[in-house]
Design a protein around this motif. Structure first.
Motif, short mmCIF file in Angstrom:
data_model
loop_
_atom_site.label_atom_id
_atom_site.label_comp_id
_atom_site.label_asym_id
_atom_site.label_seq_id
_atom_site.Cartn_x
_atom_site.Cartn_y
_atom_site.Cartn_z
N LEU A 132 22.87 -0.14 51.37
CA LEU A 132 21.54 -0.27 50.78
C LEU A 132 20.68 -1.25 51.57
CD1 LEU A 132 19.83 0.67 48.35
CD2 LEU A 132 20.69 -1.30 47.08
N TYR A 133 21.32 -2.28 52.12
CA TYR A 133 20.61 -3.30 52.89
C TYR A 133 21.05 -3.25 54.35
CZ TYR A 133 19.28 -5.17 48.35
OH TYR A 133 18.76 -5.30 47.10
N HIS A 134 20.06 -3.30 55.24
CA HIS A 134 20.32 -3.26 56.68
C HIS A 134 19.53 -4.38 57.32
CE1 HIS A 134 22.11 0.78 56.21
NE2 HIS A 134 21.13 0.98 55.35
N GLY A 135 20.24 -5.37 57.85
CA GLY A 135 19.58 -6.49 58.50
C GLY A 135 19.97 -6.61 59.96
N ARG A 136 19.61 -7.72 60.57
CA ARG A 136 20.00 -8.03 61.94
C ARG A 136 20.42 -9.49 61.99
NH1 ARG A 136 15.70 -7.69 65.88
NH2 ARG A 136 14.27 -8.31 64.22
N CYS A 137 21.21 -9.83 62.96
CA CYS A 137 21.60 -11.23 63.11
C CYS A 137 21.62 -11.60 64.59
CB CYS A 137 22.96 -11.51 62.47
SG CYS A 137 24.36 -10.75 63.30
N ALA A 138 21.49 -12.89 64.87
CA ALA A 138 21.53 -13.38 66.24
C ALA A 138 22.95 -13.41 66.78
CB ALA A 138 20.91 -14.77 66.32
N ALA A 139 23.93 -13.58 65.88
CA ALA A 139 25.34 -13.61 66.27
C ALA A 139 26.18 -13.64 65.01
CB ALA A 139 25.65 -14.83 67.15
N VAL A 140 27.44 -13.33 65.17
CA VAL A 140 28.41 -13.49 64.09
C VAL A 140 29.39 -14.58 64.53
CG1 VAL A 140 30.27 -12.42 62.77
CG2 VAL A 140 28.21 -11.11 63.30
N LEU A 141 29.52 -15.61 63.70
CA LEU A 141 30.45 -16.70 63.96
C LEU A 141 31.69 -16.51 63.10
CD1 LEU A 141 27.95 -19.73 63.87
CD2 LEU A 141 28.25 -17.96 65.62
N ARG A 142 32.87 -16.59 63.72
CA ARG A 142 34.12 -16.35 63.00
C ARG A 142 35.05 -17.54 63.20
NH1 ARG A 142 36.96 -12.25 65.29
NH2 ARG A 142 37.97 -11.68 63.33
N PRO A 143 34.80 -18.66 62.53
CA PRO A 143 35.66 -19.83 62.68
C PRO A 143 37.07 -19.54 62.18
CG PRO A 143 34.14 -20.13 60.84
CD PRO A 143 33.70 -18.89 61.56
N ALA A 144 38.06 -20.19 62.80
CA ALA A 144 39.45 -19.96 62.44
C ALA A 144 39.96 -20.94 61.39
CB ALA A 144 40.34 -20.03 63.68
N ASN A 145 39.21 -22.00 61.12
CA ASN A 145 39.64 -22.99 60.14
C ASN A 145 38.43 -23.80 59.68
OD1 ASN A 145 39.21 -25.05 62.20
ND2 ASN A 145 41.14 -24.33 63.09
N ARG A 161 38.70 -14.74 59.67
CA ARG A 161 39.82 -15.22 60.48
C ARG A 161 40.59 -16.34 59.77
NH1 ARG A 161 38.01 -17.45 65.83
NH2 ARG A 161 40.22 -17.33 66.39
N MET A 162 40.10 -16.76 58.62
CA MET A 162 40.74 -17.85 57.88
C MET A 162 41.65 -17.23 56.83
SD MET A 162 37.25 -20.14 57.58
CE MET A 162 38.06 -21.57 56.89
N THR A 163 42.86 -16.87 57.24
CA THR A 163 43.70 -15.98 56.44
C THR A 163 45.07 -16.56 56.10
OG1 THR A 163 44.50 -14.93 58.47
CG2 THR A 163 42.58 -13.93 57.40
N THR A 201 42.41 -11.87 51.67
CA THR A 201 41.95 -10.89 50.69
C THR A 201 42.64 -11.12 49.36
OG1 THR A 201 43.65 -9.24 51.21
CG2 THR A 201 41.60 -9.17 52.50
N LEU A 202 42.00 -10.69 48.30
CA LEU A 202 42.58 -10.85 46.98
C LEU A 202 43.92 -10.14 46.89
CD1 LEU A 202 42.55 -11.80 44.08
CD2 LEU A 202 41.03 -9.87 43.52
N LYS A 203 44.04 -8.96 47.49
CA LYS A 203 45.30 -8.21 47.46
C LYS A 203 46.40 -8.98 48.19
CE LYS A 203 47.76 -4.48 46.58
NZ LYS A 203 49.03 -4.80 47.23
N ALA A 204 46.08 -9.58 49.34
CA ALA A 204 47.08 -10.35 50.07
C ALA A 204 47.52 -11.56 49.26
CB ALA A 204 46.52 -10.79 51.43
N ALA A 205 46.58 -12.20 48.57
CA ALA A 205 46.93 -13.33 47.72
C ALA A 205 47.79 -12.89 46.54
CB ALA A 205 45.66 -14.03 47.23
N GLN A 206 47.44 -11.75 45.94
CA GLN A 206 48.25 -11.21 44.85
C GLN A 206 49.68 -10.93 45.32
OE1 GLN A 206 45.91 -7.78 43.91
NE2 GLN A 206 44.74 -8.79 42.29
N ASP A 207 49.80 -10.33 46.51
CA ASP A 207 51.12 -9.99 47.04
C ASP A 207 51.93 -11.24 47.33
OD1 ASP A 207 50.47 -7.33 46.86
OD2 ASP A 207 50.03 -7.07 48.99
N ALA A 208 51.28 -12.28 47.86
CA ALA A 208 51.99 -13.53 48.14
C ALA A 208 52.50 -14.16 46.86
CB ALA A 208 51.08 -14.50 48.89
#
Length: 475
Positions: free
Chosen positions: A40-53, A99-101, A120-127
Motif C-alpha cells: 500500500l505504501y511505496h517510499g524511497r530511502c538513501a540507504a538501508v543500515l543493518r547493524p549487527a548489534n 541481522r540482530m538475531t 523472529t517471533l517464531k524463532a523465539a517461540q521455538d527456542a
C-alpha cells in the motif's frame, strides 16, 4: 546507487562501521525495505543500515543524527499501517534489525528470555519450546515479525485474553535513542518503582522515540494439556455468549478465543490452498476456542465437551468440531491465521484495527457493517479478531469487479465511518496495529488536548530534531 545519496563523509563512515553486508545503497537491494507488506505504501530511502548489534546501531544512529538524516526503524516489515515504510523523499535511511538475531539466554527460574530485536517471533517461540517453555505471544505473521517491531507496536495476538499484550510480557529493554545514546533498561524485576517506567514509553511508540535492540521477555510453562474447537454460530452475539459460557466455568483455562465472520471465512476457504471448512455447512459466524493447562491430567476435554454440549442443546452453537490430534489443531489454527492473506488475495482492502468494550462487540459489528454497505454497495465486510479482549479487525474488501484504486480512494471515508461508530461505543481506532502513517490524520480528534500535547512534548524531549521515524503517529 539509490535515488538520493548520503553525504560522502557519512557514507564512508557508515561503510567502515557496518561493512558490506551492513550497508545497502543499490536500489535493487533497498527496494524491498521501502514497501510495506500490503503493498500500500511505496517510499524511497538513501540507504538501508543493518547493524549487527546494539553498539553498531548506536554508532550508526549517532552518525545519522550528526548529519541530520531521518531514520526509519524496521523489523520484519509486517506493518499493516505503513509504520516502517520511508516516505517518497528519499532522504531517510532505513535501519533494519534483521541481522540482530541472537537469543542470549533463557532463565528457568525467572521464566525469562533475553533476545535481540531481529529474532523472529517464531524463532523465539521455538527456542523457548526447546527448553520446555512457551513464549505466549502469538500472531499470524510470527514467521516474519521480529521481536523489536512487536514491542514497538505493542502487538497483541491470539493469546492476549490470557497472557496480555507485548507490553505485559516485556520485563526489560535496551534501546538506542535518537541521538545515539544507549538506554539500558535490562532488568528482570517484576517490581521496580524507581522513577518513570521508561520501557513503557518505548513499547508502542512505533519507533518514534528510539530503536529497541534487545529485550527480556516473560515465558510460561509449556501447556501439557490443550483442547481446541471450531464452532459455528448465528451471529457475533452468539460468539460473545459462548465466550461468557466458557468464562463462567473456568476463565483461567481459556488460552484463546477468536471470532471469524462468515464472509472472512469464505474468503479463506476459496483463496487459501489446503484450507477447508471442517463443518457440515457454512455459518454467519465462527468461534475458535482453545483451552490450555500446564497440567497433563487436566480435565480440559471434559470442560470443552460440557460447555459445547450445553451450547448445542440451547441452540447457541449450531455445529462444532474438536481437534483430535496436533495436526488437526494446527489445521484449525491455519484457517484463522490465513484471514489477512486471503483478504489480500481477494483485492484491495481497508484495515480497521479497532477495540470496543466486550459488551459492545455485537452492536459495533452490526452497525459498522450496515454503515459500510450503505457507503459502498457490494463491499465485502470481513471482520475477525480477538473476542476475549474486544479487538476486532474490521476489514473491508473491495466489491468484486471494482477498480482497486477507486476503492482505496475512499479509504478515509470508510475508516471514518467505522471510527465514528467506535467512538460512540467508547472504543479505540488503533487496537494493536498502531497508528503508523495510515491513521495519523485521526490523532487530533481522538487524542487531542492535553493528551496529544503531552505526547508531542515527550517526542520533542527525546527527538528534538524529529529524525526518528518522522511522519508516523503525529499528523
Amino acid at each position: 546507487m539509490s535515488d538520493t545519496s548520503l553525504p560522502s563523509a557519512l557514507l564512508a563512515a557508515l561503510s567502515e562501521l557496518l561493512g558490506p553486508s551492513g550497508l545497502l545503497t543499490e536500489a535493487g537491494d533497498t527496494d524491498p525495505f521501502c514497501t510495506d507488506w500490503r503493498m500500500l505504501y511505496h517510499g524511497r530511502c538513501a540507504a538501508v543500515l543493518r547493524p549487527a548489534n546494539t553498539e553498531e546501531c548506536a554508532k550508526a544512529v549517532a552518525l545519522c543524527a550528526e548529519y541530520g538524516v531521518p531514520m526509519v526503524p524496521q523489523g520484519g516489515n509486517t506493518s499493516m499501517v505503513g509504520g516502517a515504510t520511508p516516505d517518497e523523499s528519499g532522504k531517510a535511511v532505513v535501519i533494519s534489525t534483521n541481522r540482530m538475531t541472537r537469543v542470549h539466554a533463557i532463565d528457568h527460574a525467572d521464566l525469562t528470555m533475553t533476545v535481540e530485536a531481529g529474532v523472529t517471533l517464531k524463532a523465539a517461540q521455538d527456542a523457548a519450546a526447546a527448553e520446555g517453555l512457551m513464549l505466549p505471544l502469538s500472531i499470524s505473521s510470527e514467521g516474519s515479525a521480529e521481536i523489536g517491531g512487536i514491542l514497538a507496536t505493542n502487538a497483541g495476538g491470539n493469546n492476549t485474553v490470557r497472557y496480555g499484550n507485548a507490553r505485559e510480557l516485556a520485563l526489560g529493554l535496551e534501546a538506542v535513542l535518537p541521538d545515539g545514546q544507549v538506554l539500558n533498561l535490562m532488568r528482570r524485576l517484576r517490581k521496580d518503582n524507581t522513577g518513570y517506567a521508561l520501557r513503557q514509553l518505548l513499547i508502542g511508540s512505533e519507533g518514534t522515540l528510539g530503536i529497541i535492540t534487545t529485550a527480556i521477555i516473560q515465558l510460561q510453562p509449556a501447556p501439557r494439556s490443550r483442547e481446541t474447537a471450531l464452532c459455528a454460530l448465528a451471529d457475533p452475539q452468539g460468539v460473545l455468549n459462548l465466550f461468557a459460557a466458557f468464562r463462567k466455568q473456568d476463565p483461567a483455562a481459556i488460552q484463546a478465543f477468536e471470532y471469524m465472520s462468515g464472509t472472512s471465512m469464505a474468503l479463506v476457504n476459496s483463496l487459501i490452498e489446503g484450507a477447508s471448512l471442517p463443518l457440515s455447512e457454512p455459518a454467519p459466524a465462527y468461534a475458535l476456542v482453545e483451552l490450555g493447562s500446564p497440567r497433563a491430567d487436566d480435565s480440559l476435554r471434559t470442560l470443552m465437551e460440557e460447555v459445547l454440549g450445553q451450547a448445542l442443546e440451547d441452540g447457541l452453537v449450531t455445529d462444532a468440531v474438536l481437534a483430535e490430534s496436533e495436526g488437526q489443531r494446527q489445521a484449525l489454527w491455519m484457517i484463522r491465521e490465513e484471514h489477512a492473506e486471503a483478504q489480500k488475495r481477494a483485492g484491495a482492502s481497508v484495515k480497521n484495527d479497532v477495540s470496543v468494550p466486550l459488551s459492545a462487540i455485537p452492536e459495533f459489528i452490526t452497525k459498522a457493517t450496515a454503515a459500510c454497505e450503505a457507503l459502498i454497495p457490494g463491499i465485502r465486510v470481513a471482520p475477525f479478531g480477538h473476542i476475549g479482549d474486544g479487538n476486532i479487525h474490521f476489514n473491508l474488501v473491495q466489491p468484486e469487479g471494482m477498480d482497486p484504486k477507486a476503492f482505496l480512494a475512499q479509504d478515509h471515508a470508510m475508516m471514518d465511518t467505522v471510527a465514528n461508530i467506535v467512538r460512540t461505543l467508547d472504543g479505540s481506532f488503533s487496537a494493536e496495529h498502531g497508528v503508523g502513517q495510515l491513521k495519523t490524520y485521526m490523532m487530533p480528534s481522538w487524542r487531542g488536548g492535553a493528551e496529544l500535547d503531552a505526547m508531542r512534548k515527550i517526542k520533542a524531549a527525546l527527538d528534538p530534531k524529529t529524525l526518528m521515524n518522522p511522519g508516523k503517529i503525529f499528523p
